[in-house]
Design a protein around this motif. Sequence first.
Motif, PDB file in Angstrom:
ATOM      1  N   MET A   1       0.845  -1.201   0.000  1.00 13.88           N
ATOM      2  CA  MET A   1       0.000   0.000   0.000  1.00 13.88           C
ATOM      3  C   MET A   1       0.876   1.244   0.000  1.00 13.88           C
ATOM      4  SD  MET A   1      -2.904   1.159   2.757  1.00 13.88           S
ATOM      5  CE  MET A   1      -1.740   0.975   4.116  1.00 13.88           C
ATOM      6  N   ASP A   2       0.495   2.208  -0.835  1.00 11.47           N
ATOM      7  CA  ASP A   2       1.257   3.449  -0.862  1.00 11.47           C
ATOM      8  C   ASP A   2       1.025   4.236   0.428  1.00 11.47           C
ATOM      9  OD1 ASP A   2       1.607   6.477  -1.622  1.00 11.47           O
ATOM     10  OD2 ASP A   2       2.674   5.330  -3.148  1.00 11.47           O
ATOM     11  N   ARG A   3       2.082   4.759   0.980  1.00  9.75           N
ATOM     12  CA  ARG A   3       1.991   5.460   2.263  1.00  9.75           C
ATOM     13  C   ARG A   3       1.102   6.693   2.193  1.00  9.75           C
ATOM     14  NH1 ARG A   3       7.616   6.509   5.114  1.00  9.75           N
ATOM     15  NH2 ARG A   3       7.527   4.221   4.948  1.00  9.75           N
ATOM     16  N   SER A   4       1.082   7.353   1.031  1.00 10.85           N
ATOM     17  CA  SER A   4       0.290   8.575   0.925  1.00 10.85           C
ATOM     18  C   SER A   4      -1.206   8.296   1.074  1.00 10.85           C
ATOM     19  CB  SER A   4       0.568   9.284  -0.406  1.00 10.85           C
ATOM     20  OG  SER A   4       0.086   8.533  -1.504  1.00 10.85           O
ATOM     21  N   TRP A   5      -1.660   7.135   0.626  1.00  4.51           N
ATOM     22  CA  TRP A   5      -3.074   6.761   0.760  1.00  4.51           C
ATOM     23  C   TRP A   5      -3.458   6.640   2.232  1.00  4.51           C
ATOM     24  CZ3 TRP A   5      -7.478   6.209  -1.969  1.00  4.51           C
ATOM     25  CH2 TRP A   5      -8.477   5.360  -1.503  1.00  4.51           C
ATOM     26  N   LEU A   6      -2.675   5.899   2.979  1.00  2.00           N
ATOM     27  CA  LEU A   6      -2.956   5.718   4.398  1.00  2.00           C
ATOM     28  C   LEU A   6      -2.829   7.039   5.147  1.00  2.00           C
ATOM     29  CD1 LEU A   6      -3.570   3.848   6.776  1.00  2.00           C
ATOM     30  CD2 LEU A   6      -1.117   3.359   6.929  1.00  2.00           C
ATOM     31  N   SER A   7      -1.818   7.818   4.833  1.00  2.00           N
ATOM     32  CA  SER A   7      -1.619   9.101   5.505  1.00  2.00           C
ATOM     33  C   SER A   7      -2.790  10.047   5.264  1.00  2.00           C
ATOM     34  CB  SER A   7      -0.321   9.755   5.031  1.00  2.00           C
ATOM     35  OG  SER A   7       0.797   8.970   5.385  1.00  2.00           O
ATOM     36  N   ALA A   8      -3.317  10.028   4.034  1.00  2.00           N
ATOM     37  CA  ALA A   8      -4.441  10.902   3.715  1.00  2.00           C
ATOM     38  C   ALA A   8      -5.695  10.488   4.481  1.00  2.00           C
ATOM     39  CB  ALA A   8      -4.717  10.893   2.213  1.00  2.00           C
ATOM     40  N   PHE A   9      -5.946   9.198   4.561  1.00  2.00           N
ATOM     41  CA  PHE A   9      -7.102   8.714   5.326  1.00  2.00           C
ATOM     42  C   PHE A   9      -6.998   9.137   6.784  1.00  2.00           C
ATOM     43  CE2 PHE A   9      -8.807   6.297   1.916  1.00  2.00           C
ATOM     44  CZ  PHE A   9     -10.017   5.764   2.321  1.00  2.00           C
ATOM     45  N   THR A  10      -5.838   8.929   7.365  1.00  2.00           N
ATOM     46  CA  THR A  10      -5.685   9.250   8.779  1.00  2.00           C
ATOM     47  C   THR A  10      -5.703  10.765   9.004  1.00  2.00           C
ATOM     48  OG1 THR A  10      -3.271   9.042   8.572  1.00  2.00           O
ATOM     49  CG2 THR A  10      -4.483   7.096   9.304  1.00  2.00           C
ATOM     50  N   ALA A  11      -5.201  11.528   8.029  1.00  2.00           N
ATOM     51  CA  ALA A  11      -5.275  12.990   8.139  1.00  2.00           C
ATOM     52  C   ALA A  11      -6.714  13.466   8.170  1.00  2.00           C
ATOM     53  CB  ALA A  11      -4.535  13.640   6.978  1.00  2.00           C
ATOM     54  N   LEU A  12      -7.586  12.716   7.508  1.00  2.00           N
ATOM     55  CA  LEU A  12      -9.013  13.035   7.493  1.00  2.00           C
ATOM     56  C   LEU A  12      -9.759  12.335   8.632  1.00  2.00           C
ATOM     57  CD1 LEU A  12      -9.570  12.784   3.620  1.00  2.00           C
ATOM     58  CD2 LEU A  12      -9.364  14.879   4.993  1.00  2.00           C
ATOM     59  N   ARG A  13      -9.000  11.793   9.573  1.00  2.00           N
ATOM     60  CA  ARG A  13      -9.539  11.085  10.738  1.00  2.00           C
ATOM     61  C   ARG A  13     -10.324   9.836  10.348  1.00  2.00           C
ATOM     62  NH1 ARG A  13      -8.682  14.088  15.252  1.00  2.00           N
ATOM     63  NH2 ARG A  13      -8.273  16.339  14.966  1.00  2.00           N
ATOM     64  N   GLY A  14      -9.850   9.185   9.302  1.00  2.00           N
ATOM     65  CA  GLY A  14     -10.456   7.934   8.870  1.00  2.00           C
ATOM     66  C   GLY A  14      -9.759   6.740   9.498  1.00  2.00           C
ATOM     67  N   ASP A  15     -10.471   5.646   9.604  1.00  2.00           N
ATOM     68  CA  ASP A  15      -9.969   4.418  10.205  1.00  2.00           C
ATOM     69  C   ASP A  15      -8.882   3.811   9.316  1.00  2.00           C
ATOM     70  OD1 ASP A  15      -9.702   1.617  10.933  1.00  2.00           O
ATOM     71  OD2 ASP A  15     -11.550   1.831  12.085  1.00  2.00           O
ATOM     72  N   ALA A  16      -7.705   3.585   9.864  1.00  2.00           N
ATOM     73  CA  ALA A  16      -6.584   3.055   9.094  1.00  2.00           C
ATOM     74  C   ALA A  16      -6.859   1.641   8.590  1.00  2.00           C
ATOM     75  CB  ALA A  16      -5.309   3.069   9.932  1.00  2.00           C
ATOM     76  N   ARG A  17      -7.598   0.846   9.375  1.00  2.00           N
ATOM     77  CA  ARG A  17      -7.907  -0.522   8.944  1.00  2.00           C
ATOM     78  C   ARG A  17      -8.795  -0.503   7.704  1.00  2.00           C
ATOM     79  NH1 ARG A  17     -10.316  -2.505  14.518  1.00  2.00           N
ATOM     80  NH2 ARG A  17     -11.161  -0.385  14.251  1.00  2.00           N
ATOM     81  N   VAL A  18      -9.742   0.404   7.679  1.00  2.00           N
ATOM     82  CA  VAL A  18     -10.602   0.527   6.500  1.00  2.00           C
ATOM     83  C   VAL A  18      -9.787   1.030   5.311  1.00  2.00           C
ATOM     84  CG1 VAL A  18     -12.620   1.694   5.534  1.00  2.00           C
ATOM     85  CG2 VAL A  18     -12.659   0.885   7.900  1.00  2.00           C
ATOM     86  N   ALA A  19      -8.864   1.938   5.550  1.00  2.00           N
ATOM     87  CA  ALA A  19      -8.004   2.436   4.477  1.00  2.00           C
ATOM     88  C   ALA A  19      -7.217   1.292   3.839  1.00  2.00           C
ATOM     89  CB  ALA A  19      -7.053   3.494   5.010  1.00  2.00           C
ATOM     90  N   ARG A  20      -6.739   0.383   4.659  1.00  2.00           N
ATOM     91  CA  ARG A  20      -5.992  -0.773   4.131  1.00  2.00           C
ATOM     92  C   ARG A  20      -6.904  -1.682   3.318  1.00  2.00           C
ATOM     93  NH1 ARG A  20      -3.833  -0.314   9.476  1.00  2.00           N
ATOM     94  NH2 ARG A  20      -1.657   0.416   9.426  1.00  2.00           N
ATOM     95  N   ASP A  21      -8.115  -1.902   3.809  1.00  2.00           N
ATOM     96  CA  ASP A  21      -9.068  -2.719   3.054  1.00  2.00           C
ATOM     97  C   ASP A  21      -9.396  -2.060   1.716  1.00  2.00           C
ATOM     98  OD1 ASP A  21      -9.172  -4.564   5.104  1.00  2.00           O
ATOM     99  OD2 ASP A  21     -11.050  -3.790   5.947  1.00  2.00           O
TER     100      ASP A  21
END
Length: 214
Positions: A1-21
């Motif tokens: 997984m690209d780090r920028s995708w996960l970082s963007a989700f978490t920056a928006l206060r999104g669940d990291a586990r869902v971002a990975r899915d």
Amino acid sequence: MDRSWLSAFTALRGDARVARDAWSYLEWQYGEPHRRYHGLAHAAAVARDSAQLARDLPFSERAVVTVAAWAHDVVYDAVSGEDERRSAAWLRHWLTRAGVAEPHVARAEGLVLATAGHQAPEDDEAATALLDADLAILGATPAEYDAYAIAVREEYAKYDDAAWAAGRAAVLENLLAHAPLYRSEAARSRWEAAARRNLAAELTRWRSPAGDHR
């Protein structure tokens, strides 16, 4: 997984586990066999270039641009308009599932939808970053541009050369009619001149009766 995708989700206060899915599905969809240009490498390039163009924007806007860049072609069946609507809906589903606040969800969805007609308000800097990055390939080296043109032709293989030549020439003429082609000064200084040369060269090929119909 690209780090920028996960970082963007978490920056928006999104669940990291869902971002990975979501990434697992995104990666799978971009790997569909009918794609020749609109695959994961294109999404990665748009995410990279849009991040550079959006670097002066507020933190949350940069995050929204990133998720929109990665998802903007996640659904791609070569059906203009419908692909963008379905990609926007896909992103809305995953951001909502991750618990991202509705204003951010709507903003990301709107940016993906803007790629359908490549139109947005002039003062929308986030859309400008995404739309300019989506057209960055037009200003690539001649060899890279030719590879792109060949790949797009293969994605539309159901059309014979005559139909493709007419449709493609119309697209190229429309792009060349935009002055300037890119919305931001940064993108214009980086890609405008090369893009116009590449577009004109391809248009000449398709207009030629015995042209190089690659």
